[in-house]
Scaffold this active site. Structure first.
Site, PDB file in Angstrom:
ATOM      1  NE  ARG A 155      -4.492  -1.578  -4.373  1.00  0.00           N
ATOM      2  CZ  ARG A 155      -4.188  -1.902  -3.099  1.00  0.00           C
ATOM      3  NH1 ARG A 155      -3.839  -0.967  -2.228  1.00  0.00           N
ATOM      4  NH2 ARG A 155      -4.223  -3.154  -2.725  1.00  0.00           N
TER       5      ARG A 155
ATOM      6  CD  GLN B 126      -0.360   7.955  -2.469  1.00  0.00           C
ATOM      7  OE1 GLN B 126       0.662   8.622  -2.623  1.00  0.00           O
ATOM      8  NE2 GLN B 126      -0.767   7.547  -1.279  1.00  0.00           N
TER       9      GLN B 126
ATOM     10  CG  ASP C 261      -2.069  -0.898   1.192  1.00  0.00           C
ATOM     11  OD1 ASP C 261      -2.370  -1.399   0.106  1.00  0.00           O
ATOM     12  OD2 ASP C 261      -2.709  -1.111   2.245  1.00  0.00           O
TER      13      ASP C 261
ATOM     14  CE  LYS D 137     -11.183  10.071  -7.721  1.00  0.00           C
ATOM     15  NZ  LYS D 137     -12.484  10.583  -7.223  1.00  0.00           N
TER      16      LYS D 137
END
Ligand code: FDA
Length: 325
Positions: A180, A156, A126, A183
């Site tokens: 991945r 992001q 992440d 936003k």
């Protein structure tokens, strides 16, 4: 959603008793234990979803705490295998100690990625706030250079640096890069990030275009129609879609347990009908399933970091027809 409303929701929520916050977050958090997470995944698997599981937790302050996350994820891998769930892992690099001791943090992550690799399981790092953006990308590049290709990270769209970061990862990993794209949940300062809705959507869509052009795997993590619609039309322009082998001439390797070069990802409890519609159309859809004993601290911290989340949660409860689980 106006920012005064978001802030009001947050200030009210942090004053609410723990049981109330728990009642609200039941929809977004699978529970306290691995067994809770497995139960939720077994239920949602019937909706043709696959999963990525996250053990909730705060940023740690001592390396000993990293051991908890390592051990919990290790047991989680065993449970996923035992119950034959189609799931990968999402981990927070700071929970493994990256900000306290870079080397030890790296080794903790590597150990887990090695265990996952033995089971053919993918691990997603992440992306946290801008303090660890470069470190997180570096960890992925380093792990690939050590032969561990079952790992990728998150970019992001809101960050100004993201398009350059795509170039960087393309240079380092070529189409083996596995992204991945979202936003970005952290409200980063205007010196380094877009802050308006339209700019964030445009920048996220531009990142998706660039990832697809690079031949990389692209997991689009959004519940926002303009992002999803943009993705669907970009996929069409490449001839990509459900049941079609990735037709891009520069496509990366076929990855087991993944979609044909792309997938959609959504959070547990958010916009279920949209997810089910994408799944019914044959798209690979993955649900992000967070669980863990530290759900309360995690929920409060997320709300404080980004009050818009509070407003979205309140809206989902007050106007349930706009956002069903
Ligand atoms: P937007 O915020 O505009 O939401 C669109 C609509 O979706 C809202 O109007 C609302 O109806 C609904 N919605 C969205 N979030 C909701 C919520 N929490 N509760 C209720 N309704 C909600 N970020 C990050 O910085 N690092 C990361 O690693 C990840 N990882 C990640 C994984 C996955 C699978 C997802 C889906 C998202 C993330 N994110 C993330 C979070 C992401 O950056 C972003 O903050 C949220 O997805 C919300 O952005 P949307 O694109 O959904 O748009």
């Amino acid at each position: 959603m106006t920012s005064w409303f978001s802030k009001l929701v947050v200030s009210m929520t942090i004053r609410m008793p723990r049981w109330f916050v728990g009642w609200v977050s039941r929809r977004y958090v699978a529970g306290n234990t691995i067994a809770d997470a497995i139960k939720v995944m077994q239920r949602l698997a019937k909706e043709n979803a696959c999963f990525t599981v996250d053990v909730l937790g705060e940023e740690i302050s001592t390396m000993d705490e990293a051991q908890y996350f390592f051990e919990e994820y290790r047991q989680l891998i065993d449970a996923i295998i035992e119950h034959k769930i189609e799931s990968d892992l999402s981990i927070k690099p700071t929970a493994f100690g990256l900000l306290i001791d870079r080397k030890k943090g790296y080794n903790n992550i590597k150990k887990l990625v090695q265990i996952a690799n033995k089971h053919g399981m993918f691990v997603r790092l992440d992306m946290e706030d801008h303090r660890v953006t470069q470190d997180t990308i570096d960890v992925v590049v380093e792990l690939h250079s050590e032969g561990l290709s079952n790992v990728g990270t998150v970019y992001q769209g809101r960050l100004f640096r993201t398009l350059d970061d795509i170039d960087y990862l393309e240079q380092k990993l070529g189409p083996a890069a596995d992204y991945r794209i979202c936003k970005g949940i952290y409200l980063e300062p205007p010196e380094i990030a877009h802050t308006g809705y339209n700019e964030i959507v445009s920048a996220t869509n531009a990142s998706i275009d660039k990832m697809l052009a690079s031949g990389a795997y692209c997991a689009v993590a959004s519940h926002d129609k303009p992002v999803i619609d943009h993705t669907l039309s970009a996929l069409k322009s490449y001839g990509m879609g459900p049941g079609i082998d990735d037709p891009r001439s520069n496509a990366g390797p076929v990855r087991s347990g993944k979609g044909p070069g792309y997938e959609f990802q959504m959070l547990l409890g958010v916009r279920g009908p949209l997810r089910r519609k994408l799944a019914a159309a044959g798209h690979k859809t993955r649900v992000y399933v967070p669980y863990g004993e530290k759900w309360y601290e995690y929920s409060i911290r997320r709300l404080q970091e980004n009050p818009t989340v509070g407003a979205q949660v309140a809206k989902a409860f007050l106007m349930p027809w706009t956002n069903r689980p």
